[in-house]
Design a protein around this motif. Structure first.
Motif, PDB file in Angstrom:
ATOM      1  N   GLY A   1       0.808  -1.220   0.000  1.00 20.43           N
ATOM      2  CA  GLY A   1       0.000   0.000   0.000  1.00 20.43           C
ATOM      3  C   GLY A   1       0.835   1.262   0.000  1.00 20.43           C
ATOM      4  O   GLY A   1       0.317   2.344  -0.249  1.00 20.43           O
ATOM      5  N   ASP A   2       2.145   1.137   0.264  1.00 21.17           N
ATOM      6  CA  ASP A   2       3.046   2.281   0.331  1.00 21.17           C
ATOM      7  C   ASP A   2       4.040   2.199  -0.813  1.00 21.17           C
ATOM      8  O   ASP A   2       4.680   1.169  -1.009  1.00 21.17           O
ATOM      9  N   MET A   3       4.171   3.281  -1.584  1.00 22.52           N
ATOM     10  CA  MET A   3       5.048   3.268  -2.756  1.00 22.52           C
ATOM     11  C   MET A   3       5.993   4.459  -2.691  1.00 22.52           C
ATOM     12  O   MET A   3       5.579   5.603  -2.492  1.00 22.52           O
ATOM     13  N   ARG A   4       7.279   4.186  -2.857  1.00 20.85           N
ATOM     14  CA  ARG A   4       8.317   5.221  -2.952  1.00 20.85           C
ATOM     15  C   ARG A   4       9.107   4.979  -4.231  1.00 20.85           C
ATOM     16  O   ARG A   4       9.523   3.854  -4.505  1.00 20.85           O
ATOM     17  N   HIS A   5       9.320   6.064  -4.985  1.00 20.03           N
ATOM     18  CA  HIS A   5       9.985   5.907  -6.286  1.00 20.03           C
ATOM     19  C   HIS A   5      10.615   7.232  -6.680  1.00 20.03           C
ATOM     20  O   HIS A   5      10.036   8.304  -6.472  1.00 20.03           O
ATOM     21  N   THR A   6      11.822   7.158  -7.233  1.00 20.21           N
ATOM     22  CA  THR A   6      12.513   8.352  -7.726  1.00 20.21           C
ATOM     23  C   THR A   6      12.493   8.335  -9.252  1.00 20.21           C
ATOM     24  O   THR A   6      13.116   7.468  -9.868  1.00 20.21           O
ATOM     25  N   PRO A   7      11.774   9.270  -9.886  1.00 18.91           N
ATOM     26  CA  PRO A   7      11.686   9.276 -11.355  1.00 18.91           C
ATOM     27  C   PRO A   7      13.015   9.650 -12.002  1.00 18.91           C
ATOM     28  O   PRO A   7      13.889  10.266 -11.366  1.00 18.91           O
ATOM     29  N   ALA A   8      13.145   9.283 -13.259  1.00 15.19           N
ATOM     30  CA  ALA A   8      14.324   9.665 -14.037  1.00 15.19           C
ATOM     31  C   ALA A   8      14.403  11.190 -14.134  1.00 15.19           C
ATOM     32  O   ALA A   8      13.392  11.881 -14.219  1.00 15.19           O
ATOM     33  N   SER A   9      15.625  11.721 -14.136  1.00 20.92           N
ATOM     34  CA  SER A   9      15.821  13.174 -14.070  1.00 20.92           C
ATOM     35  C   SER A   9      15.435  13.892 -15.359  1.00 20.92           C
ATOM     36  O   SER A   9      15.293  15.114 -15.366  1.00 20.92           O
ATOM     37  N   ASN A  10      15.259  13.150 -16.464  1.00 16.85           N
ATOM     38  CA  ASN A  10      14.918  13.809 -17.735  1.00 16.85           C
ATOM     39  C   ASN A  10      13.411  13.944 -17.941  1.00 16.85           C
ATOM     40  O   ASN A  10      12.962  14.429 -18.983  1.00 16.85           O
ATOM     41  N   LEU A  11      12.598  13.529 -16.978  1.00 16.52           N
ATOM     42  CA  LEU A  11      11.142  13.584 -17.125  1.00 16.52           C
ATOM     43  C   LEU A  11      10.591  14.898 -16.595  1.00 16.52           C
ATOM     44  O   LEU A  11      11.111  15.464 -15.628  1.00 16.52           O
ATOM     45  N   SER A  12       9.528  15.381 -17.219  1.00 16.05           N
ATOM     46  CA  SER A  12       8.821  16.564 -16.718  1.00 16.05           C
ATOM     47  C   SER A  12       7.546  16.173 -15.978  1.00 16.05           C
ATOM     48  O   SER A  12       6.970  16.998 -15.259  1.00 16.05           O
ATOM     49  N   SER A  13       7.098  14.948 -16.165  1.00 13.02           N
ATOM     50  CA  SER A  13       5.945  14.430 -15.431  1.00 13.02           C
ATOM     51  C   SER A  13       5.985  12.910 -15.486  1.00 13.02           C
ATOM     52  O   SER A  13       6.659  12.322 -16.345  1.00 13.02           O
ATOM     53  N   ILE A  14       5.239  12.291 -14.583  1.00 17.96           N
ATOM     54  CA  ILE A  14       5.164  10.835 -14.551  1.00 17.96           C
ATOM     55  C   ILE A  14       3.815  10.446 -13.962  1.00 17.96           C
ATOM     56  O   ILE A  14       3.303  11.120 -13.060  1.00 17.96           O
ATOM     57  N   THR A  15       3.209   9.378 -14.511  1.00 18.87           N
ATOM     58  CA  THR A  15       1.919   8.890 -14.027  1.00 18.87           C
ATOM     59  C   THR A  15       2.119   7.545 -13.335  1.00 18.87           C
ATOM     60  O   THR A  15       2.738   6.638 -13.888  1.00 18.87           O
ATOM     61  N   TYR A  16       1.580   7.450 -12.128  1.00 19.56           N
ATOM     62  CA  TYR A  16       1.625   6.204 -11.373  1.00 19.56           C
ATOM     63  C   TYR A  16       0.245   5.553 -11.387  1.00 19.56           C
ATOM     64  O   TYR A  16      -0.763   6.224 -11.140  1.00 19.56           O
ATOM     65  N   TYR A  17       0.222   4.251 -11.672  1.00 17.06           N
ATOM     66  CA  TYR A  17      -1.018   3.483 -11.692  1.00 17.06           C
ATOM     67  C   TYR A  17      -0.995   2.503 -10.518  1.00 17.06           C
ATOM     68  O   TYR A  17       0.039   1.893 -10.219  1.00 17.06           O
ATOM     69  N   VAL A  18      -2.140   2.369  -9.867  1.00 18.31           N
ATOM     70  CA  VAL A  18      -2.262   1.400  -8.788  1.00 18.31           C
ATOM     71  C   VAL A  18      -3.548   0.618  -8.980  1.00 18.31           C
ATOM     72  O   VAL A  18      -4.587   1.181  -9.330  1.00 18.31           O
ATOM     73  N   ARG A  19      -3.470  -0.680  -8.807  1.00 20.42           N
ATOM     74  CA  ARG A  19      -4.653  -1.541  -8.860  1.00 20.42           C
ATOM     75  C   ARG A  19      -4.826  -2.201  -7.498  1.00 20.42           C
ATOM     76  O   ARG A  19      -3.914  -2.854  -6.989  1.00 20.42           O
ATOM     77  N   GLY A  20      -5.996  -1.962  -6.923  1.00 25.28           N
ATOM     78  CA  GLY A  20      -6.314  -2.540  -5.630  1.00 25.28           C
ATOM     79  C   GLY A  20      -7.243  -3.726  -5.789  1.00 25.28           C
ATOM     80  O   GLY A  20      -8.225  -3.662  -6.540  1.00 25.28           O
ATOM     81  N   TYR A  21      -6.929  -4.826  -5.103  1.00 23.87           N
ATOM     82  CA  TYR A  21      -7.687  -6.072  -5.223  1.00 23.87           C
ATOM     83  C   TYR A  21      -8.495  -6.315  -3.947  1.00 23.87           C
ATOM     84  O   TYR A  21      -8.022  -6.055  -2.832  1.00 23.87           O
ATOM     85  N   ALA A  22      -9.698  -6.860  -4.138  1.00 24.74           N
ATOM     86  CA  ALA A  22     -10.557  -7.144  -2.991  1.00 24.74           C
ATOM     87  C   ALA A  22      -9.991  -8.259  -2.129  1.00 24.74           C
ATOM     88  O   ALA A  22     -10.185  -8.274  -0.910  1.00 24.74           O
ATOM     89  N   GLY A  23      -9.292  -9.210  -2.740  1.00 23.75           N
ATOM     90  CA  GLY A  23      -8.736 -10.329  -1.999  1.00 23.75           C
ATOM     91  C   GLY A  23      -7.245 -10.188  -1.779  1.00 23.75           C
ATOM     92  O   GLY A  23      -6.577  -9.314  -2.368  1.00 23.75           O
ATOM     93  N   ASN A  24      -6.720 -11.029  -0.912  1.00 26.49           N
ATOM     94  CA  ASN A  24      -5.276 -11.069  -0.705  1.00 26.49           C
ATOM     95  C   ASN A  24      -4.594 -11.717  -1.906  1.00 26.49           C
ATOM     96  O   ASN A  24      -5.212 -12.435  -2.682  1.00 26.49           O
ATOM     97  N   ASN A  25      -3.304 -11.411  -2.056  1.00 27.96           N
ATOM     98  CA  ASN A  25      -2.498 -12.011  -3.134  1.00 27.96           C
ATOM     99  C   ASN A  25      -3.072 -11.704  -4.511  1.00 27.96           C
ATOM    100  O   ASN A  25      -3.082 -12.557  -5.399  1.00 27.96           O
ATOM    101  N   PHE A  26      -3.609 -10.491  -4.661  1.00 28.78           N
ATOM    102  CA  PHE A  26      -4.038  -9.979  -5.969  1.00 28.78           C
ATOM    103  C   PHE A  26      -5.167 -10.817  -6.564  1.00 28.78           C
ATOM    104  O   PHE A  26      -5.156 -11.155  -7.748  1.00 28.78           O
ATOM    105  N   THR A  27      -6.151 -11.159  -5.750  1.00 30.57           N
ATOM    106  CA  THR A  27      -7.290 -11.942  -6.215  1.00 30.57           C
ATOM    107  C   THR A  27      -8.572 -11.139  -6.013  1.00 30.57           C
ATOM    108  O   THR A  27      -8.613 -10.150  -5.290  1.00 30.57           O
ATOM    109  N   GLY A  28      -9.634 -11.593  -6.665  1.00 32.87           N
ATOM    110  CA  GLY A  28     -10.932 -10.945  -6.532  1.00 32.87           C
ATOM    111  C   GLY A  28     -11.058  -9.741  -7.443  1.00 32.87           C
ATOM    112  O   GLY A  28     -10.199  -9.452  -8.285  1.00 32.87           O
ATOM    113  N   CYS A  29     -12.165  -9.040  -7.297  1.00 30.27           N
ATOM    114  CA  CYS A  29     -12.396  -7.846  -8.112  1.00 30.27           C
ATOM    115  C   CYS A  29     -11.356  -6.779  -7.789  1.00 30.27           C
ATOM    116  O   CYS A  29     -10.859  -6.699  -6.666  1.00 30.27           O
ATOM    117  N   SER A  30     -11.044  -5.967  -8.790  1.00 32.76           N
ATOM    118  CA  SER A  30     -10.004  -4.956  -8.606  1.00 32.76           C
ATOM    119  C   SER A  30     -10.470  -3.615  -9.142  1.00 32.76           C
ATOM    120  O   SER A  30     -11.409  -3.523  -9.926  1.00 32.76           O
TER     121      SER A  30
END
Length: 362
Positions: free
Chosen positions: A198-227
């Motif tokens: 649930g916690d994400m830390r990331h350092t983007p490349a220095s040549n970027l002016s923007s970056i989009t992060y995508y997250v998918r949350g799952y109803a079940g453990n281990n990435f199962t169920g509806c998301s």
């Protein structure tokens, strides 16, 4: 079936396949047996005992079969597409009509996207299948219940100084809640994964002016169920830029100098520096210092996005000379005294004063 063509006093006897007798002018039959052909005979007898027979053959056609093919599922997650396809079963000349929550849909295939369901629920869709046999149109109906499962409601939180913005070379810190397992990526298809918590830390490349992060949350453990998919775009800002200079840069010990900053983006409201801090905590773009010895001063400028840049300026000092005076210490009245000064060095100058008046230089 209705008998006719004889006097009202005529009696009728119906015979179906030689073993079923019905005595009535009107005859209603429901064919449920798996038999394609029936033979019906009608015997009419009047009051005089005269009779006649009429024979007919009834062809019974099977109603179209309705069942989903193996690729169809009746369980779907909220917001996800679902396709219901009626199995052909060799009935290539039949037609299906879907109803129930949709406009009439005249295809064997029904494509739906299940959205905006407040709770886990079941939705019914009906299909009628039609097949023509000569002048006879046979039909059958069936109901399919689609179970719609809720997707998790996820929320992204940006822990940066200013949400949606970072400085070059800085770390992005995002977190998400509302589901039981998560995947983070910088690509919508999740071809690469940068975090699975649930916690994400990331350092983007220095040549970027923007970056989009995508997250998918799952109803079940281990990435199962509806998301549920969500995303957040972060703008990446260049560091501020400025110079620091000293008015003199070289002073005698314990004298003062003025230090100044010059913002490279002073006219840019987004990028200009909002605050300067010198190494002793002084907050100003102009800084007056008393210099006891050669000193390097550090100043940090910070912009509206909390992006900062640090530079230094050095003020050098020179020691005060230690001078001595030699020469005549005693003279006669109206005599002349000869005095000599030393200690200022070969390039030094001397200024002589008497009773606070300058009387000469050498």
């Amino acid at each position: 079936f209705t008998a006719g063509g004889a006097e009202d006093e005529t009696s009728y006897v119906w015979t179906l396949d030689n073993n079923t007798n019905f005595q009535n002018k009107n005859l209603t039959l429901l064919f449920t047996e798996n038999q394609s052909e029936y033979h019906l005979e009608l015997l009419g007898t009047n009051n005089n005992g005269c009779s006649s027979k009429k024979k007919d053959t009834i062809q019974v056609h099977n109603v179209p079969n309705i069942q989903l093919d193996n690729s169809s599922s009746t369980t779907v997650c909220e917001g996800e597409p679902i396709t219901l396809t009626i199995s052909a079963n060799g009935e290539v000349d039949s037609c299906s009509v879907w109803t129930g929550g949709v406009n009439p849909h005249y295809l064997n295939e029904l494509k739906l996207t299940m959205v905006d369901t407040p709770n886990v629920t079941t939705k019914a869709y009906y299909v009628e299948r039609l097949k023509k046999h000569g002048d006879v149109l046979c039909s059958s109906q069936k109901e399919f219940n689609i179970t719609v499962q809720n997707a998790p409601k996820i929320t992204i939180m940006d822990h940066g100084y200013r949400a949606g913005h970072i400085c070059k070379h800085s770390e992005v810190h995002l977190s998400v809640s509302g589901a039981n397992s998560y995947k983070w990526s910088t690509s919508r298809d999740f071809s690469t994964t940068i975090s699975q918590t649930g916690d994400m830390r990331h350092t983007p490349a220095s040549n970027l002016s923007s970056i989009t992060y995508y997250v998918r949350g799952y109803a079940g453990n281990n990435f199962t169920g509806c998301s549920k998919l969500d995303s957040l775009t972060i703008s990446i800002h260049d560091l501020p830029l400025f110079t620091a200079t000293a008015d003199k840069g070289l002073v005698c010990e314990n004298e003062t100098d003025i230090l100044r900053t010059q913002d490279a983006y002073e006219s840019d409201e987004e990028r200009k520096i909002r605050e300067y801090i010198w190494n002793d905590g002084t907050k100003n773009s102009v800084y007056e210092v008393t210099v006891g010895s050669t000193t390097t001063y550090r100043v940090t400028g910070t912009d509206a996005y909390n992006c900062s840049y640090t530079t230094t300026v050095t003020v050098e000092t020179r020691e005060h000379p230690t001078i001595t005076i030699g020469g005549d210490e005693n003279i006669c009245e109206n005599g002349t005294a000869h005095l000599t000064a030393s200690g200022a060095g070969t390039d030094g100058t001397y200024t002589w004063t008497f009773d606070n008046e300058i009387i000469g230089t050498s």
